[in-house]
Structures are given as C-alpha cells and as structure tokens.
Write an enzyme that holds these catalytic residues in place. Structure first.
Site, PDB file in Angstrom:
ATOM      1  N   HIS A 158      23.990  20.308  -4.371  1.00 31.97           N
ATOM      2  CA  HIS A 158      23.503  21.151  -5.474  1.00 31.97           C
ATOM      3  C   HIS A 158      24.346  20.986  -6.743  1.00 31.97           C
ATOM      4  CE1 HIS A 158      20.624  22.940  -2.832  1.00 31.97           C
ATOM      5  NE2 HIS A 158      21.523  23.554  -2.081  1.00 31.97           N
ATOM      6  N   ASP A 193      18.495  17.831   3.943  1.00 32.57           N
ATOM      7  CA  ASP A 193      18.902  19.235   3.973  1.00 32.57           C
ATOM      8  C   ASP A 193      17.669  20.123   3.766  1.00 32.57           C
ATOM      9  OD1 ASP A 193      21.710  20.937   3.386  1.00 32.57           O
ATOM     10  OD2 ASP A 193      19.951  21.823   2.404  1.00 32.57           O
ATOM     11  N   HIS A 195      17.364  22.489   1.768  1.00 34.18           N
ATOM     12  CA  HIS A 195      17.179  22.784   0.340  1.00 34.18           C
ATOM     13  C   HIS A 195      17.076  21.488  -0.479  1.00 34.18           C
ATOM     14  CE1 HIS A 195      19.522  26.186   2.102  1.00 34.18           C
ATOM     15  NE2 HIS A 195      18.653  26.911   1.407  1.00 34.18           N
ATOM     16  N   ASP A 282      20.740  22.544   8.078  1.00 32.24           N
ATOM     17  CA  ASP A 282      20.182  23.897   7.945  1.00 32.24           C
ATOM     18  C   ASP A 282      18.655  23.909   8.047  1.00 32.24           C
ATOM     19  OD1 ASP A 282      20.082  22.566   5.539  1.00 32.24           O
ATOM     20  OD2 ASP A 282      21.039  24.152   4.354  1.00 32.24           O
TER      21      ASP A 282
HETATM   22 ZN    ZN Z   1      20.962  23.582   2.409  1.00 31.33          ZN
END
Ligand code: ZN
Length: 343
Positions: A158, A193, A195, A282
């Site tokens: 991120h 991931d 996200h 995740d």
């Molecule tokens: Zn994540």
C-alpha cells in the site's frame, strides 16, 4: 531455498488501528513474523539474515523527502508538547499542491494516507530491515537461486513513492523489482493479497518495464477504496502495463482460479525475465479481515499455477493476519510453489 528475515523487523509494534472510527489493537503485530517464519521453515526454507544493502535499495523506489520523513519523523514528533506516542496524522489533504509543509504535523498529513500506519520509536528500523529482506531475496535470485522468499514485515504494497498507508511504509515489492531490474529488462509483479496493491501500482504506473497485476476484493466497498478498479490501466508509457482484477467479496478457491488464469496470461504476454509475487495470505477464509474465502489447500493451488510459469521469482510477504492457520497457509503456498517451480 532461502527465507530472508532480520530480527530488527520485530521492533515495530503499532498500537493504533481504527475500525469504522473505533480504536482497536493493530492486527499488524510482530507475532505475525514469528508464525510466518515457522511456516517458511516448515516448508523447508533456510532462514538467512539480510545483508545491509544500503539506503540505495529504498531510494530507487521512494522520494528523498519521504525517506527523510520516515527516518526522522518520530523523533521530531516526540518534541511536540502533548503529542501522541505514535505519529498519526490529523490532517488528510485530498489534493497536494507544490508546497511542502515544514511542520511535523503537516508532513504526517502529507505522507500518511490513513491512520493505519502509525510510526513508533522503532518503526524506521523495522521498515528499513524489511526492505533489506526484500533486497536480499532479490539478490539470491540474481545470484542464481530459482526463487526466494522475503519475510517482509511491516508489509509494503500500500506504500506509494511518497505515501504510507494500510500498515505499509516502504514498498518492498518495488525494492525487489528494482533490484531485479539491474539484470532484467522486464519484471512483472503479481499481487495476490486480499487488498488491491495500490501502492505498487502507483510506484510503476507510468512505466513499461514493470508490469503490475493485482487480484483483490472489489474496492467499491473495501479498502483501499480509491484504487484497484479495472479501468486503472497505467498512464503515459505505462498505459496497458497495470492490470487490476477486482473480484467479489467471499470468492472461494474454485471461483478464484479463472481470475488467476487471466492474470497469468497477461504476465505471459509481457514475457518478463523475472517475477515478484506480493504474497498476501489475508485472502484466507479464516483471516480476521474476512474478505475472500481461500482455503489452506487453495493457497497451494494458486502457488502451483504461478510456479508453472517457471520464472525466476521473489516471493514478498504482504498481508495475512493472526489466526492459527497463518503459518500453515504460508507452508502450503511455498510447498505448492516449490513443487511446481522446482528448486
Ligand atoms: Zn491485505
């Protein structure tokens, strides 16, 4: 195969995390690294301490302003009367013009996209060594290993060139990709991931030498909200070199695989010399974030498909939070990858 990890990465211990505005303990705890290390060792990987590859490895990805901020902000913040223990921004500029604030508070707003990346007294040390683990794993591949694993914690995907967010500060995949670029013309980054890999996308958005591909929960109702949509395809020379595959919340193994196939076809069309995998765990069905529903065995299936590309590869740890299966999920992925790839 080797797993790079430095003990200094344990020292960052963020306390604050807001969930729908309510303070909660941060899920990005050092205990994650303990469990992931066990998981890597259970897959037969050999732990190596990263060498100090120098600030150079980070400076290839991030702006000098931002690196100076990360490395000094906690000390400067601590000198403010009544300041919080951790650096957490209380201003979130929605547009940033040409000016750069001189104050610690202003700079925190400038460089921290959200409140999920608090900076404590030992954060920079851990951030730095997490990046060195990525650099080390890339070096292993440059020196002839077929693939390697970097236990990067804190994670990185991120983080933009000058912006932290979502537990991430330095873009470790970017660090690995830039190291590989020293010997490779084209490098692909595949992010699995839960996200969207928005920071990685941002770091390479205008470049044709690094393809960025991310499969993730649809951001329309999910973090990081403002990035990760299918129409984000890159810009300038990089137009056509970013590929986002947002998928529905709750997607499980069988329904995930066709999306992965699309991602892998795009990577093959790019004909890269090396691959970086942003390995978030995740997406697991039992992860506290509960966004997708990949099973432990599903991670092996995902890894096998990617491993069959037989590209020199650096696997960089991203998300994956505390559950009894965090270590076994990594073991499953690494074993599946190794079986398909060789080595
Ligand atoms: Zn994540």
């Amino acid at each position: 195969m080797k797993a790079a990890f430095a003990d200094q990465q344990m020292r960052h211990e963020p306390k604050t995390f807001l969930v729908s505005g309510a303070p909660q303990p941060s899920p990005e705890q050092s205990e994650r690294a303990t469990r992931l290390l066990k998981g890597a060792e259970a897959a037969g990987l050999e732990r190596v301490e990263p060498e100090d590859h120098g600030l150079d490895a980070i400076a290839r990805v991030h702006t000098p302003e931002y690196i100076a901020f990360l490395s000094t902000i906690h000390e400067r913040w601590s000198r403010i009367d009544g300041a919080s223990e951790e650096v957490i921004p209380n201003i979130h500029p929605d547009r940033r013009g040409g000016s750069y604030p001189a104050s610690a508070v202003g700079q925190a707003g400038y460089h921290q996209a959200d409140t999920a990346c608090p900076i404590g007294p030992h954060s920079w040390e851990s951030i730095y060594w997490s990046a060195m683990s990525a650099a080390e794993a890339a070096t292993c591949v440059l020196e002839g290993d077929l693939w390697s694993y970097a236990l990067c914690r804190p994670p990185g995907h991120h983080a933009f060139k000058d912006l932290a967010g979502g537990f991430c500060f330095v873009n470790n995949c970017g660090v690995a990709a830039e190291m590989l670029r020293m010997a490779c013309d084209r490098v692909a980054i595949l992010d699995v991931d839960l996200h969207a890999g928005n920071g990685t996308q941002g770091c390479f958005y205008d470049r044709a030498d690094v393809l960025t591909v991310s499969i993730h929960a649809d951001p329309v109702r999910y973090y990081p909200f403002f990035w990760g949509y299918a129409d984000e395809r890159g810009e300038g020379a990089g137009l056509g070199y970013n590929y986002n595959l947002p998928i529905p919340r709750g997607t499980a193994d069988d329904d995930y695989m066709p999306h992965l196939d699309l991602a892998l076809k795009r990577i093959e069309a790019f004909a890269p010399d090396a691959l970086v995998i942003a390995l978030g765990l995740d997406a697991y069905e039992g992860d506290p974030f509960a966004g997708l529903a990949i099973s432990t065995q599903g991670f092996a299936r995902i890894a096998e498909k990617i491993g069959k590309l037989k590209l020199p590869a650096v696997l960089v740890q991203e998300g994956g939070y505390l559950s009894d299966d965090l270590g076994p999920n990594l073991t499953s992925f690494l074993t599946g990858f190794g079986d398909a790839h060789g080595g």
